[in-house]
Design a protein around this motif. Structure first.
Motif, PDB file in Angstrom:
ATOM      1  N   MET A 108    -112.515 -39.357 -35.838  1.00 11.64           N
ATOM      2  CA  MET A 108    -112.988 -40.445 -36.696  1.00 11.64           C
ATOM      3  C   MET A 108    -113.929 -41.382 -35.963  1.00 11.64           C
ATOM      4  O   MET A 108    -114.831 -41.944 -36.549  1.00 11.64           O
ATOM      5  N   GLU A 109    -113.699 -41.548 -34.657  1.00 11.12           N
ATOM      6  CA  GLU A 109    -114.594 -42.434 -33.899  1.00 11.12           C
ATOM      7  C   GLU A 109    -116.016 -41.914 -33.930  1.00 11.12           C
ATOM      8  O   GLU A 109    -116.976 -42.675 -34.054  1.00 11.12           O
ATOM      9  N   LEU A 110    -116.164 -40.601 -33.806  1.00 14.07           N
ATOM     10  CA  LEU A 110    -117.501 -39.999 -33.821  1.00 14.07           C
ATOM     11  C   LEU A 110    -118.189 -40.266 -35.164  1.00 14.07           C
ATOM     12  O   LEU A 110    -119.363 -40.649 -35.206  1.00 14.07           O
ATOM     13  N   ILE A 111    -117.471 -40.097 -36.257  1.00 12.28           N
ATOM     14  CA  ILE A 111    -118.047 -40.308 -37.586  1.00 12.28           C
ATOM     15  C   ILE A 111    -118.394 -41.781 -37.791  1.00 12.28           C
ATOM     16  O   ILE A 111    -119.480 -42.121 -38.273  1.00 12.28           O
ATOM     17  N   ASP A 112    -117.489 -42.667 -37.420  1.00 11.37           N
ATOM     18  CA  ASP A 112    -117.746 -44.099 -37.600  1.00 11.37           C
ATOM     19  C   ASP A 112    -118.918 -44.576 -36.752  1.00 11.37           C
ATOM     20  O   ASP A 112    -119.620 -45.517 -37.125  1.00 11.37           O
ATOM     21  N   THR A 113    -119.111 -43.934 -35.607  1.00  7.03           N
ATOM     22  CA  THR A 113    -120.165 -44.378 -34.697  1.00  7.03           C
ATOM     23  C   THR A 113    -121.524 -43.815 -35.078  1.00  7.03           C
ATOM     24  O   THR A 113    -122.529 -44.548 -35.105  1.00  7.03           O
ATOM     25  N   PHE A 114    -121.593 -42.528 -35.384  1.00  7.76           N
ATOM     26  CA  PHE A 114    -122.883 -41.876 -35.596  1.00  7.76           C
ATOM     27  C   PHE A 114    -123.173 -41.510 -37.052  1.00  7.76           C
ATOM     28  O   PHE A 114    -124.329 -41.274 -37.405  1.00  7.76           O
ATOM     29  N   ASN A 149    -121.879 -43.279 -39.964  1.00  4.65           N
ATOM     30  CA  ASN A 149    -121.247 -44.322 -40.754  1.00  4.65           C
ATOM     31  C   ASN A 149    -121.991 -44.469 -42.091  1.00  4.65           C
ATOM     32  O   ASN A 149    -123.129 -44.931 -42.138  1.00  4.65           O
ATOM     33  N   GLY A 150    -121.325 -44.067 -43.185  1.00  6.87           N
ATOM     34  CA  GLY A 150    -121.964 -44.058 -44.495  1.00  6.87           C
ATOM     35  C   GLY A 150    -122.464 -45.413 -44.957  1.00  6.87           C
ATOM     36  O   GLY A 150    -123.638 -45.538 -45.360  1.00  6.87           O
ATOM     37  N   PRO A 151    -121.637 -46.449 -44.935  1.00 11.30           N
ATOM     38  CA  PRO A 151    -122.111 -47.764 -45.390  1.00 11.30           C
ATOM     39  C   PRO A 151    -123.308 -48.278 -44.587  1.00 11.30           C
ATOM     40  O   PRO A 151    -124.240 -48.862 -45.155  1.00 11.30           O
TER      41      PRO A 151
END
Length: 224
Positions: free
Chosen positions: A1-7, A9-11
């Motif tokens: 999840m950290e990878l998705i939130d960092t690189f 991030n939809g919003p």
């Protein structure tokens, strides 16, 4: 999840999208300007190298060799930062367009030269036999045939020009990459850079496939 939130991030990607679109508009305008002016200059330099008096041919050859050897970034920095010392000040857009055009012209000149020299000499002789002046024969007989040869490499060079527009961010031109880095700093997240990469891919991938199609088509025509 950290990878998705960092690189990814939809919003943040949604918030940065309008900023990226403004940069994309500047990138497209810059790329088109460089290609148009570079193509015109490149064809003129090609004809100078092939048919001008010897001193001009040498000058054209020197131009082609120098600008094919120099990195675009070096040319851009010299134009933007060095010219003001001799009283010539250009905007970041004009500097980037000039740098890209100068380099693209050199590569275009070589591609056009190869295309023209690929035309059999008999075509020139036939045009002369029909009484066509040299430049009319060039425009009506030689160049239309050479275009079919030069389109694939020219298309490939156009793709390179659009990729190299990212260098304009070095002189603070608000292109796609500069807008993405500004959005990254504003939002403290690298997702806008990923968004810029996706936009570059969406625009340039079809052009890359077009180059492959044109190259394969040219090989098939040659085989026939």
């Amino acid at each position: 999840m950290e990878l998705i939130d960092t690189f990814f991030n939809g919003p943040i990607l949604v918030r940065s999208f309008p900023i990226l679109m403004r940069g994309l508009g500047n990138t497209v305008v810059l790329g088109i300007a460089a290609i148009v002016f570079g193509a015109i200059a490149g064809l003129a330099i090609c004809l100078m190298r092939l048919y001008a008096p010897k001193p001009f041919r040498r000058l054209a050859t020197a131009y082609i060799d120098i600008f094919r050897a120099l990195p675009i970034l070096v040319v851009l920095i010299l134009i933007y930062y060095a010219l003001p010392f001799v009283g010539i000040r250009l905007s970041s857009f004009a500097s980037a367009a000039l740098a890209l055009s100068l380099v693209f012209a050199a590569f275009t000149a070589e591609v056009c030269r190869a295309g023209i020299e690929n035309i059999p000499k008999g075509q020139f002789e036939a045009a002369a036999t029909l009484g066509l002046p040299f430049w009319l024969a060039m425009r009506k007989v030689i160049l239309p045939q050479a275009i079919r040869v030069v389109i694939p490499p020219l298309t490939s060079n156009c793709v390179s020009v659009f990729k190299d527009t990212a260098l304009a961010s070095v002189v603070a031109m608000p292109d796609l990459l500069k807008q993405a880095t500004d959005a990254q700093a504003l939002m403290a997240n690298p997702t806008p850079l990923i968004g810029a990469a996706i936009i570059y891919l969406a625009i340039l991938w079809p052009l890359v496939r077009l180059v492959g199609y044109l190259e394969n088509r040219g090989k098939d025509q040659f085989a026939q």
